[in-house]
Motif scaffolding. Structure first.
Motif, mmCIF file in Angstrom:
data_model
loop_
_atom_site.group_PDB
_atom_site.id
_atom_site.type_symbol
_atom_site.label_atom_id
_atom_site.label_comp_id
_atom_site.label_asym_id
_atom_site.label_seq_id
_atom_site.Cartn_x
_atom_site.Cartn_y
_atom_site.Cartn_z
ATOM 1 N N MET A 1 -19.136 -0.133 -5.822
ATOM 2 C CA MET A 1 -17.981 -0.960 -5.448
ATOM 3 C C MET A 1 -16.727 -0.418 -6.126
ATOM 4 O O MET A 1 -16.733 -0.108 -7.313
ATOM 5 N N GLU A 2 -15.647 -0.285 -5.362
ATOM 6 C CA GLU A 2 -14.424 0.277 -5.906
ATOM 7 C C GLU A 2 -13.767 -0.690 -6.881
ATOM 8 O O GLU A 2 -13.704 -1.884 -6.648
ATOM 9 N N TYR A 3 -13.333 -0.134 -7.993
ATOM 10 C CA TYR A 3 -12.648 -0.910 -9.023
ATOM 11 C C TYR A 3 -11.411 -1.572 -8.426
ATOM 12 O O TYR A 3 -10.629 -0.939 -7.736
ATOM 13 N N LYS A 4 -11.264 -2.881 -8.677
ATOM 14 C CA LYS A 4 -10.110 -3.613 -8.128
ATOM 15 C C LYS A 4 -8.890 -3.387 -9.001
ATOM 16 O O LYS A 4 -8.839 -3.789 -10.153
ATOM 17 N N LEU A 5 -7.924 -2.743 -8.425
ATOM 18 C CA LEU A 5 -6.700 -2.435 -9.141
ATOM 19 C C LEU A 5 -5.674 -3.532 -8.954
ATOM 20 O O LEU A 5 -5.515 -4.069 -7.857
ATOM 21 N N ARG A 6 -4.959 -3.841 -10.021
ATOM 22 C CA ARG A 6 -3.821 -4.741 -9.907
ATOM 23 C C ARG A 6 -2.645 -3.947 -9.380
ATOM 24 O O ARG A 6 -2.326 -2.873 -9.885
ATOM 25 N N ARG A 7 -2.009 -4.460 -8.335
ATOM 26 C CA ARG A 7 -0.883 -3.768 -7.730
ATOM 27 C C ARG A 7 0.336 -4.680 -7.717
ATOM 28 O O ARG A 7 0.221 -5.910 -7.686
ATOM 29 N N LYS A 8 1.523 -4.096 -7.682
ATOM 30 C CA LYS A 8 2.755 -4.881 -7.651
ATOM 31 C C LYS A 8 2.894 -5.662 -6.352
ATOM 32 O O LYS A 8 3.523 -6.727 -6.322
ATOM 33 N N VAL A 9 2.284 -5.157 -5.300
ATOM 34 C CA VAL A 9 2.325 -5.879 -4.035
ATOM 35 C C VAL A 9 1.588 -7.211 -4.125
ATOM 36 O O VAL A 9 1.870 -8.140 -3.361
ATOM 37 N N ASP A 10 0.659 -7.346 -5.080
ATOM 38 C CA ASP A 10 -0.084 -8.602 -5.236
ATOM 39 C C ASP A 10 0.860 -9.770 -5.506
ATOM 40 O O ASP A 10 0.764 -10.825 -4.877
ATOM 41 N N ASP A 11 1.779 -9.570 -6.454
ATOM 42 C CA ASP A 11 2.737 -10.626 -6.788
ATOM 43 C C ASP A 11 3.701 -10.875 -5.631
ATOM 44 O O ASP A 11 4.083 -12.024 -5.367
ATOM 45 N N PHE A 12 4.084 -9.808 -4.936
ATOM 46 C CA PHE A 12 4.970 -9.965 -3.788
ATOM 47 C C PHE A 12 4.312 -10.839 -2.720
ATOM 48 O O PHE A 12 4.948 -11.729 -2.145
ATOM 49 N N LEU A 13 3.039 -10.603 -2.453
ATOM 50 C CA LEU A 13 2.336 -11.359 -1.418
ATOM 51 C C LEU A 13 2.185 -12.828 -1.798
ATOM 52 O O LEU A 13 2.310 -13.714 -0.938
ATOM 53 N N ILE A 14 1.932 -13.099 -3.059
ATOM 54 C CA ILE A 14 1.823 -14.494 -3.503
ATOM 55 C C ILE A 14 3.163 -15.210 -3.309
ATOM 56 O O ILE A 14 3.214 -16.352 -2.814
ATOM 57 N N ASP A 15 4.264 -14.551 -3.676
ATOM 58 C CA ASP A 15 5.590 -15.150 -3.485
ATOM 59 C C ASP A 15 5.890 -15.327 -1.998
ATOM 60 O O ASP A 15 6.513 -16.323 -1.597
ATOM 61 N N TRP A 16 5.474 -14.366 -1.190
ATOM 62 C CA TRP A 16 5.676 -14.467 0.261
ATOM 63 C C TRP A 16 4.983 -15.702 0.808
ATOM 64 O O TRP A 16 5.553 -16.450 1.607
ATOM 65 N N LYS A 17 3.761 -15.945 0.367
ATOM 66 C CA LYS A 17 3.010 -17.103 0.855
ATOM 67 C C LYS A 17 3.642 -18.423 0.413
ATOM 68 O O LYS A 17 3.571 -19.436 1.126
ATOM 69 N N LYS A 18 4.269 -18.431 -0.740
ATOM 70 C CA LYS A 18 4.898 -19.654 -1.252
ATOM 71 C C LYS A 18 6.150 -20.031 -0.478
ATOM 72 O O LYS A 18 6.573 -21.188 -0.522
ATOM 73 N N ASN A 19 6.734 -19.082 0.211
ATOM 74 C CA ASN A 19 7.970 -19.331 0.961
ATOM 75 C C ASN A 19 7.653 -20.116 2.234
ATOM 76 O O ASN A 19 6.982 -19.604 3.128
ATOM 77 N N PRO A 20 8.123 -21.348 2.361
ATOM 78 C CA PRO A 20 7.805 -22.148 3.560
ATOM 79 C C PRO A 20 8.415 -21.576 4.838
ATOM 80 O O PRO A 20 7.966 -21.908 5.937
ATOM 81 N N ASP A 21 9.417 -20.715 4.683
ATOM 82 C CA ASP A 21 10.060 -20.125 5.859
ATOM 83 C C ASP A 21 9.679 -18.645 6.002
ATOM 84 O O ASP A 21 10.432 -17.853 6.546
ATOM 85 N N ARG A 22 8.496 -18.298 5.512
ATOM 86 C CA ARG A 22 8.075 -16.897 5.549
ATOM 87 C C ARG A 22 7.970 -16.374 6.987
ATOM 88 O O ARG A 22 7.596 -17.089 7.903
ATOM 89 N N MET A 23 8.296 -15.102 7.129
ATOM 90 C CA MET A 23 8.228 -14.440 8.419
ATOM 91 C C MET A 23 7.018 -13.514 8.441
ATOM 92 O O MET A 23 6.481 -13.155 7.388
ATOM 93 N N PRO A 24 6.580 -13.099 9.619
ATOM 94 C CA PRO A 24 5.543 -12.072 9.682
ATOM 95 C C PRO A 24 5.957 -10.871 8.842
ATOM 96 O O PRO A 24 7.142 -10.513 8.782
#
Length: 230
Positions: A1-24
């Motif tokens: 199993m490939e080691y799960k790397l922490r990436r900066k996009v992870d935090d971006f995606l969490i913030d994106w999901k929190k935005n009630p007006d998020r776009m595709p």
């Protein structure tokens, strides 16, 4: 199993999901930098995940033949795979390898207006006309350009804390010399980063085995895969 790397996009995606007006969202970048694996990891935040890869499953390139509305698209997807479930407000849809089906971008406006499903598209910078995509989805999408691991992400993979990493920035900003031990450790890490090249599969292999065995072979395979043009 490939080691799960922490990436900066992870935090971006969490913030994106929190935005009630998020776009595709369209995540673009070079091949083999971890776009799909990062999105799949993020999908764990949803009760339901639908993943469509236009290269691995080219039959899905026809799902827009009857229109771009979410109802039409979902109907066509369900014809191909009736096991997929689409639960309003609890489903993330991933359209992967967008460069193999640029027509997919035309549906983003309709998914945004509809608002029942979150949509992420992932595409390689290789062979995709982003000008064409922008022209059909302007105002109804958000873009994120992803790259291979930077040095900070590499240090996360090595297990260093954010406080330790911030100390590097502090030394540089304030022009303060490192201790001999600090200098030796950070230079060793930087040389490891340069040798691995920041590609996720290579970094994962290096971290898992804590040596460079097989690294060159992995890099050669990545180079061969990235030469493919779809």
């Amino acid at each position: 199993m490939e080691y799960k790397l922490r990436r900066k996009v992870d935090d971006f995606l969490i913030d994106w999901k929190k935005n009630p007006d998020r776009m595709p969202l369209i995540i673009k970048g070079a091949r083999q930098i971890g776009k799909t694996s990062s999105i799949e990891h993020f999908a764990e935040n949803y009760k339901n995940f639908v993943e469509i890869n236009f290269i691995d499953e080219p039959q899905y390139t026809k799902i827009f033949s009857s229109g771009y509305s979410p109802d039409n698209v979902i109907k066509e997807i369900s014809f191909i795979n009736p096991a997929f479930k689409f639960i309003p407000h609890e489903t993330l849809i991933l359209f992967d390898e967008l460069q193999a089906c640029p027509d997919c971008a035309s549906c983003l406006k309709f998914f945004k207006i509809d608002g029942r499903y979150d949509v992420i598209c992932s595409g390689s910078l290789l062979g995709i006309n982003y000008g064409e995509i922008t022209s059909v989805s302007v105002g109804y999408k958000e873009d994120y350009e992803m790259h291979s691991l930077d040095f900070e992400e590499f240090l996360w993979a090595k297990g260093y804390s954010q406080e330790q990493i911030e100390s590097i920035y502090s030394h540089i900003k304030n022009i303060e010399p490192f201790s001999e031990n600090e200098f030796d450790v950070w230079m060793k890490c930087f040389k490891e980063y340069m040798i691995t090249g920041g590609m996720p599969r290579v970094v994962s292999k290096f971290i898992e085995q804590n040596n460079f065995s097989g690294i060159l072979g992995e890099q050669i395979q990545i180079q061969k895969r990235t030469k493919k043009i779809f």
